[in-house]
Design a protein around this motif. Sequence first.
Motif, PDB file in Angstrom:
ATOM      1  N   ARG A 177       0.947  -1.136  -0.008  1.00  0.00           N
ATOM      2  CA  ARG A 177       0.042  -0.093   0.156  1.00  0.00           C
ATOM      3  C   ARG A 177       0.871   1.177  -0.170  1.00  0.00           C
ATOM      4  N   ARG A 178       1.952   1.270   0.745  1.00  0.00           N
ATOM      5  CA  ARG A 178       2.853   2.365   1.156  1.00  0.00           C
ATOM      6  C   ARG A 178       3.406   2.639  -0.219  1.00  0.00           C
ATOM      7  N   ALA A 182      -5.506   3.290  -3.643  1.00  0.00           N
ATOM      8  CA  ALA A 182      -4.765   2.613  -2.204  1.00  0.00           C
ATOM      9  C   ALA A 182      -5.665   1.833  -1.608  1.00  0.00           C
ATOM     10  N   SER A 224      -1.951  12.694  -6.183  1.00  0.00           N
ATOM     11  CA  SER A 224      -1.840  13.046  -4.905  1.00  0.00           C
ATOM     12  C   SER A 224      -2.666  12.254  -4.106  1.00  0.00           C
ATOM     13  N   PRO A 225      -2.174  12.193  -2.592  1.00  0.00           N
ATOM     14  CA  PRO A 225      -2.895  11.505  -1.544  1.00  0.00           C
ATOM     15  C   PRO A 225      -4.151  12.576  -1.421  1.00  0.00           C
ATOM     16  N   GLY A 247       1.784   9.310  -6.525  1.00  0.00           N
ATOM     17  CA  GLY A 247       2.271  10.465  -6.274  1.00  0.00           C
ATOM     18  C   GLY A 247       3.430  10.679  -7.289  1.00  0.00           C
ATOM     19  N   SER A 279       0.941   3.937  -3.149  1.00  0.00           N
ATOM     20  CA  SER A 279       0.884   5.403  -2.711  1.00  0.00           C
ATOM     21  C   SER A 279       1.870   6.183  -3.145  1.00  0.00           C
ATOM     22  N   ARG A 280       3.314   5.960  -2.831  1.00  0.00           N
ATOM     23  CA  ARG A 280       4.259   6.775  -3.402  1.00  0.00           C
ATOM     24  C   ARG A 280       4.540   6.789  -5.048  1.00  0.00           C
ATOM     25  N   HIS A 305      -6.537   8.475  -5.943  1.00  0.00           N
ATOM     26  CA  HIS A 305      -5.437   7.977  -5.391  1.00  0.00           C
ATOM     27  C   HIS A 305      -6.123   7.035  -4.188  1.00  0.00           C
ATOM     28  N   ASP A 306      -7.150   7.918  -3.552  1.00  0.00           N
ATOM     29  CA  ASP A 306      -7.525   6.995  -2.142  1.00  0.00           C
ATOM     30  C   ASP A 306      -8.198   5.486  -2.720  1.00  0.00           C
TER      31      ASP A 306
END
Length: 148
Positions: A30-31, A53, A43-44, A38, A34-35, A49-50
Amino acid sequence: MTSQQAQPTVTVSVFTHTFPATRLGASLARRFASRQLGGWGISPGAPLHDTVALIVAELAANAARHGRVPGRNFELRLLYEHKTTVVRIEVSDTHPRRPDPSSVGMADPEADGGRGLALVEAVAHRWGVDDRTGPGKTVWAQTEPVVS
């Protein structure tokens, strides 16, 4: 003399990474996703993005919990189509058991789990399960295209 044709612009970006089939591996997936989002300019906090994720979190958790084969990892693959902003999420593991799409959403209300694919189904445009080369399967989900 030959005429040169312009090469089409590459509109798809791909990210692939292998993680241990553990809770930590699912968290790292997940991390990393997310990176990567980006890095693609998503963007978060942005809905896309959400959504991605959440899908990655659920599919990676399933791979670690239900698709775990001792000594084997799972693979996360993201494909981002820049023009339509569609993201395809693929999580491949080596366990032969496949989720049954017809039973999604039928989790026992008292159970601690069993809702991950229902969440994926709720937020993804489409999802499914495919065979993969070698043992196991790939569970995938795709976000909805942006309509201009």
